[in-house]
Enzyme design. Structure first.
Site, short mmCIF file in Angstrom:
data_model
loop_
_atom_site.label_atom_id
_atom_site.label_comp_id
_atom_site.label_asym_id
_atom_site.label_seq_id
_atom_site.Cartn_x
_atom_site.Cartn_y
_atom_site.Cartn_z
N HIS A 1 -3.03 12.55 2.99
CA HIS A 1 -3.28 11.43 2.05
C HIS A 1 -4.15 11.95 0.91
CE1 HIS A 1 -4.06 6.94 1.41
NE2 HIS A 1 -4.65 7.56 0.41
N HIS B 1 -4.83 11.89 -3.51
CA HIS B 1 -4.56 11.41 -4.87
C HIS B 1 -4.82 12.58 -5.82
CE1 HIS B 1 -4.41 7.11 -3.72
NE2 HIS B 1 -5.27 7.50 -2.79
N LEU B 2 -3.76 13.11 -6.39
CA LEU B 2 -3.93 14.27 -7.29
C LEU B 2 -3.97 13.89 -8.76
CD1 LEU B 2 -1.80 17.13 -5.68
CD2 LEU B 2 -4.28 16.78 -5.59
N ARG B 3 -3.66 12.63 -9.06
CA ARG B 3 -3.66 12.17 -10.46
C ARG B 3 -2.68 12.98 -11.30
NH1 ARG B 3 -6.02 7.99 -8.05
NH2 ARG B 3 -8.28 8.01 -8.04
N ASN C 1 0.27 6.33 -6.70
CA ASN C 1 -0.28 5.25 -7.53
C ASN C 1 -0.73 5.74 -8.90
OD1 ASN C 1 -2.43 6.63 -6.30
ND2 ASN C 1 -3.77 4.84 -6.31
N LYS D 1 4.84 4.45 0.42
CA LYS D 1 3.49 3.87 0.51
C LYS D 1 3.55 2.38 0.23
CE LYS D 1 -0.99 3.95 0.80
NZ LYS D 1 -1.98 4.50 -0.10
N HIS E 1 -1.58 0.80 3.19
CA HIS E 1 -2.96 0.45 2.81
C HIS E 1 -3.21 -0.91 3.46
CE1 HIS E 1 -6.54 0.52 0.05
NE2 HIS E 1 -6.55 -0.72 0.52
N HIS F 1 -6.34 5.73 5.98
CA HIS F 1 -7.81 5.58 5.90
C HIS F 1 -8.32 4.42 6.74
CE1 HIS F 1 -6.23 2.89 2.87
NE2 HIS F 1 -6.07 3.84 1.98
N LEU G 1 -12.04 2.05 -1.35
CA LEU G 1 -11.33 1.01 -0.61
C LEU G 1 -10.38 1.65 0.39
CD1 LEU G 1 -10.60 -1.47 -3.52
CD2 LEU G 1 -12.14 -1.84 -1.58
N ASP H 1 -7.91 11.01 1.57
CA ASP H 1 -7.98 9.97 0.54
C ASP H 1 -8.88 10.43 -0.61
OD1 ASP H 1 -7.31 7.65 -0.74
OD2 ASP H 1 -8.77 6.41 0.32
N HIS I 1 -12.26 9.83 -9.79
CA HIS I 1 -12.35 9.04 -11.03
C HIS I 1 -13.41 9.69 -11.89
CE1 HIS I 1 -9.93 5.57 -9.76
NE2 HIS I 1 -10.48 5.71 -8.57
N ALA J 1 -12.76 2.21 -7.57
CA ALA J 1 -12.85 2.58 -6.15
C ALA J 1 -12.29 3.98 -5.95
CB ALA J 1 -12.06 1.59 -5.32
O1 DOR Z 1 -10.81 3.94 -3.00
C1 DOR Z 1 -9.62 4.10 -3.22
N1 DOR Z 1 -9.19 4.78 -4.30
N2 DOR Z 1 -8.75 3.56 -2.37
C2 DOR Z 1 -7.43 3.58 -2.64
O2 DOR Z 1 -6.69 3.07 -1.84
C3 DOR Z 1 -6.91 4.13 -3.90
C4 DOR Z 1 -7.82 5.14 -4.43
C5 DOR Z 1 -7.52 5.56 -5.86
O3 DOR Z 1 -6.36 5.81 -6.16
O4 DOR Z 1 -8.46 5.66 -6.64
ZN ZN Z 2 -5.58 6.51 -1.06
#
Ligand code: DOR
Ligand code: ZN
Length: 365
Positions: free
Chosen positions: A29, A31-33, A57, A115, A152, A190, A235, A263, A267, A279
């Protein structure tokens, strides 16, 4: 595999174990952006993990095989020189997802899972699913072809207390879903609550949960300790101490239904230290150091390889990675921040002395 043989026996007896060698691990899990942020943070994940389940996402979200293919190419192009990191793509489910397209992307090997974000549950989840029962045709198809759904698991009802949203989701949405789709493979992403872990255990023939490093070391009080800590806000939000204790017990238990999903969700500092804090915890740079420290504290180093490198691959029907990664009980300090253009991302546990380090990584057996 003989786990005993992988310990450094020079340190056996009363002396502490100095190092462990495990098959190269996976992050199920991540998030590589995209763009500059992708290029800045991918090296940290690629240094720790051989494969990663890439969360979809983005803006706009990754909803089609073509978008997933293109995103995969961008990730491959952003890898540091010499890296063999393999991004495994996921599809973002929406109210408009079509079962034939889901199947096509799976059959062509473009994505390995989908997802499910309840609409509005978290960052970039506003295109998510507003009516889970109405998604049944898609989930039925996934059940038929053996494609896992990654959930999620939080209620999006604004009336529900944020600390209860995971529990309410399980009651109101997960149980009916499990009933409607008795053969569907499900990952609760998560997990943050003791009760969730028990649900996963009770359905472990077809269910699993990922556990993040941060939920193993912080509880909800940590977010407010010494003032509001925006870089610990994610989150699902961290819960009471009893849940953290249950997560540590589950992760270190050796049970095959629990595996790594960091996860890691970077940011920019300007988005975290803002009037409305985004988050996400950027845990990717210190993930293995944190996990292995927890296993050490719990006296469960002999279960670490299963959690890090074997359980997830087995759930997804993949072979474990070739090659090995050594973790050493030797202090390390990861950089506190990662610069990006005129901003930066704050590293979870960055700038802090951690008792475990990553040692030698070999990519082939
Ligand atoms: O805290 C979080 N950030 N929870 C998520 O489910 C998404 C993630 C994000 O993409 O920033
Ligand atoms: Zn996530």
């Amino acid at each position: 595999m003989n786990l005993d043989a992988m310990f450094d026996h020079a340190a056996a007896g009363t002396a502490p174990i100095a190092s462990i060698s495990i098959r190269r691990p996976d992050d199920w899990h991540v998030h590589l952006r995209d763009g500059a942020l992708l290029r800045a943070i991918l090296p940290f994940t690629a240094a720790q993990f051989a494969r990663g389940n890439i969360m979809p996402n983005l803006t706009p979200p990754v909803t089609t095989p073509a978008a997933a293919k293109a995103y995969r190419e961008r990730i491959l192009a952003a890898r540091p020189a010499g890296s063999d990191f393999q991004p495994l793509m996921t599809c973002y489910l929406t109210d408009a997802t079509m079962h034939d397209e889901i199947e096509r992307g799976y059959a062509e090997g473009i994505w390995i899972a989908a997802k499910l974000y309840p609409a509005g549950a978290t960052t970039n989840a506003h295109h998510g699913v507003t009516d889970i029962p109405a998604l049944s045709p898609v989930l039925e198809r996934m059940e038929k072809i053996g494609m896992p759904v990654l959930i999620h698991g939080e209620s999006t009802d604004p009336e529900i207390d944020i600390f209860d949203r995971e529990a309410v989701f399980m009651e109101q949405s997960l149980f009916p879903l499990l009933k409607r789709h008795p053969g569907l493979k499900v990952v609760i992403e998560h997990a943050t609550m003791a009760e969730t872990l028990d649900i996963v255990r009770a359905h472990s023939l077809r269910m699993a949960a990922t556990i993040t490093p941060h939920h193993l070391v912080i509880n909800r009080t940590s977010i407010f300790q010494g003032g509001l800590q925006p870089h610990l806000y994610c989150l699902p939000v961290a819960k009471r101490e009893r849940h953290r204790v249950a997560l540590r017990k589950a992760a270190t238990s050796g049970e095959s239904c629990f595996f790594i999903g960091t996860d890691t969700a970077p940011h920019l500092r300007s988005r975290k230290e803002a009037e409305c804090c985004a988050a996400g915890v950027f845990g990717g740079a210190t993930a293995l150091q944190t996990y292995v420290h927890v296993f050490d504290e719990e006296g469960a180093l002999d279960h670490f390889e299963a959690f890090a490198s074997l359980n997830g691959a087995r759930f997804y029907g993949l072979a474990p990675n070739a090659g090995t990664l050594v973790l050493e009980r030797r202090e390390c300090r990861v950089m506190p921040t990662v610069p990006i253009d005129n901003d930066e991302v704050v590293v979870f546990r960055g700038g802090v002395t951690l008792p475990w380090s990553i040692g030698l990584v070999t990519v082939a057996d």
